[in-house]
Write a protein that holds these residues in place. Structure first.
Motif, mmCIF file in Angstrom:
data_model
loop_
_atom_site.group_PDB
_atom_site.id
_atom_site.type_symbol
_atom_site.label_atom_id
_atom_site.label_comp_id
_atom_site.label_asym_id
_atom_site.label_seq_id
_atom_site.Cartn_x
_atom_site.Cartn_y
_atom_site.Cartn_z
ATOM 1 N N THR A 139 14.644 -33.530 -19.025
ATOM 2 C CA THR A 139 14.303 -32.625 -17.918
ATOM 3 C C THR A 139 14.905 -31.244 -18.201
ATOM 4 O O THR A 139 14.263 -30.214 -17.999
ATOM 5 N N ASN A 143 12.747 -27.735 -19.012
ATOM 6 C CA ASN A 143 12.909 -26.567 -18.139
ATOM 7 C C ASN A 143 13.649 -25.427 -18.833
ATOM 8 O O ASN A 143 13.403 -24.257 -18.534
ATOM 9 N N MET A 170 6.264 -35.493 -18.864
ATOM 10 C CA MET A 170 6.836 -34.297 -18.239
ATOM 11 C C MET A 170 5.910 -33.097 -18.319
ATOM 12 O O MET A 170 6.008 -32.185 -17.510
ATOM 13 N N THR A 337 8.538 -33.028 -9.819
ATOM 14 C CA THR A 337 7.771 -32.076 -10.627
ATOM 15 C C THR A 337 7.779 -32.467 -12.096
ATOM 16 O O THR A 337 6.741 -32.440 -12.755
ATOM 17 N N SER A 338 8.950 -32.890 -12.605
ATOM 18 C CA SER A 338 8.946 -33.188 -14.035
ATOM 19 C C SER A 338 8.285 -34.532 -14.302
ATOM 20 O O SER A 338 7.638 -34.722 -15.325
ATOM 21 N N PRO A 343 6.692 -29.243 -14.578
ATOM 22 C CA PRO A 343 8.125 -28.936 -14.439
ATOM 23 C C PRO A 343 8.383 -27.772 -13.466
ATOM 24 O O PRO A 343 7.557 -26.868 -13.331
#
Ligand code: ADP
Length: 384
Positions: A139, A143, A170, A337-338, A343
């Protein structure tokens, strides 16, 4: 449904009942069982075999699977044969195009002497690592890469976590990478970054059992045989942990630096320290520590609870004299979101969480672009 955990020793005991008719010995006693992995009722076994016996061992492989499959609570059993002794330098790996280079664009090369893998055109390769799995390494890697891109830095992302590739999920990637010349693969562009993952190539339900040399070989090929092109930064999402595969990767790839992701729990920090020691051992600068799941932010009321004793990583970073890059809260939006392929840095770019990742990316870039730290020496020009 709760699945009973199956122990490695129970599998081994069952394999002791499988006899190789050629020798009369059971496969365990014959030293054929290279590795056993169990996860939620699924069992994977590697059998080290003599390559000379090759296909003749297929019935034995099947017998191993059948015996293990008959165990209570086993949902699936997969045995694969490996014969590392026959081809230690180039075991079969999904991207099998080892010959290099003949002008197919920016092929990675191993620089003489040190044996380090460099990717021409890529200014900085950085590793995102963690001492153990589940701390949010992937993650953070995603990001961070998107945060670098949001800062105007051309960025690539290599999912080197070949045991559990997470980029398809992701980044919501379903397509397979294409090749224009049958040798080099084109990275898949998502949200403005170039990405590659073993998960784009191998189906998710294919059991993946990797041994040390195979890991290095697959990773080298993903660096070498992908048309990364010109990039400021290639972020490598490392396999979790600090074992041999990670050490080899840290040693072999010309890394400009490493980012270590840790949760605040002490135990994780002990693991994070192992990560730090690993990179120091191979003289890769540690760009800093990110504290993930730093504190809990209630998505309903916004209340902040420091359930894991927030701040452990910051204190530890100070003690270890490595930069502290920032903290990311445990928040439902980051997970949803991920896990859904969008993401947070791109799906909620103005949120505080996205800003936190962008700030971390800014700190990383500052170190990489500072001439005295993090940067690799300029490439040598070879006249022919
Ligand atoms: P690792 O790569 O260390 O195994 P992942 O990045 O796959 O860990 O994260 C594990 C799980 O935790 C994923 O479901 C991810 O969405 C979730 N997660 C990671 N970081 C956070 C966070 N800061 N807040 C909420 N969920 C998170």
């Amino acid at each position: 449904m709760n699945v009973a955990e199956i122990s490695e020793s129970a599998v081994r005991r069952v394999l002791e009942t499988v006899i190789d008719p050629a020798t009369g010995k059971n496969v365990v006693a014959a030293g054929m069982v290279g590795g056993i992995a169990t996860r939620a009722g699924h069992v994977a076994i590697t059998l080290d075999v003599d390559p000379a016996r090759g296909a003749a061992l297929e019935p034995l492989r099947q017998a191993c699977e059948q015996a293990v499959r008959a165990m209570p609570d086993v949902l699936s059993a997969t045995a694969v044969m490996t014969s590392e002794r026959a081809a230690p330098a180039a075991p079969s790996a999904p991207l099998a195009t080892p010959a290099r280079p003949h002008g197919h664009g920016p092929a990675a090369k191993t620089t003489g002497g040190t044996g380090r893998i460099d990717v021409p055109g890529v200014k900085h390769i950085i590793a995102v690592a963690s001492g153990k799995g589940g701390v949010g390494k992937s993650t953070t890697a995603v990001n961070l890469a998107l945060g670098l891109a949001a800062n105007g830095i051309s960025t690539g992302l290599l999912d080197a976590d070949i045991y559990g590739p997470s980029m398809p999920r992701m980044l919501g990637v379903k397509e397979k990478p294409e090749s224009t010349d049958g040798k080099m693969l084109k990275p898949i562009e998502r949200y403005g970054i170039r990405t590659m993952s073993i998960g784009y190539i191998v189906a998710e339900d294919t059991p993946m059992i990797w041994r040390g040399p195979m890991v290095s070989s697959a990773l080298e090929q993903m660096l070498r045989d992908v048309q990364w092109g010109e990039l400021d930064v290639l972020v490598v999402d490392m396999p979790p942990g600090t074992g041999d595969a990670q050490l080899t990767l840290a040693q072999r790839v010309a890394l400009s630096g490493a980012v270590i992701v840790s949760t605040p729990q002490d135990i994780a920090l002990i693991d994070a320290r192992k990560g730090l020691a690993m990179f120091r051992k191979v003289a890769v600068p540690v760009l800093g520590i990110v504290e993930n799941m730093s504190y809990f932010l209630c998505p309903k009321c916004g209340e902040r609870s420091e359930i894991f004793g927030h701040g452990g990583a910051r204190d530890e970073a100070a003690k270890l004299e490595v930069p502290f890059l920032g903290e990311i809260p445990l928040h439902l939006d980051i997970r949803t979101t991920s896990d859904s392929g969008h993401p947070i840095v791109v799906s909620q770019p103005d949120s505080a969480h996205a800003q936190a990742y962008k700030n971390i990316a800014g700190r990383v870039w500052k170190q990489l672009s500072a001439p005295q730290r993090g940067a690799r020496p300029a490439p040598k020009i070879v006249m022919r």
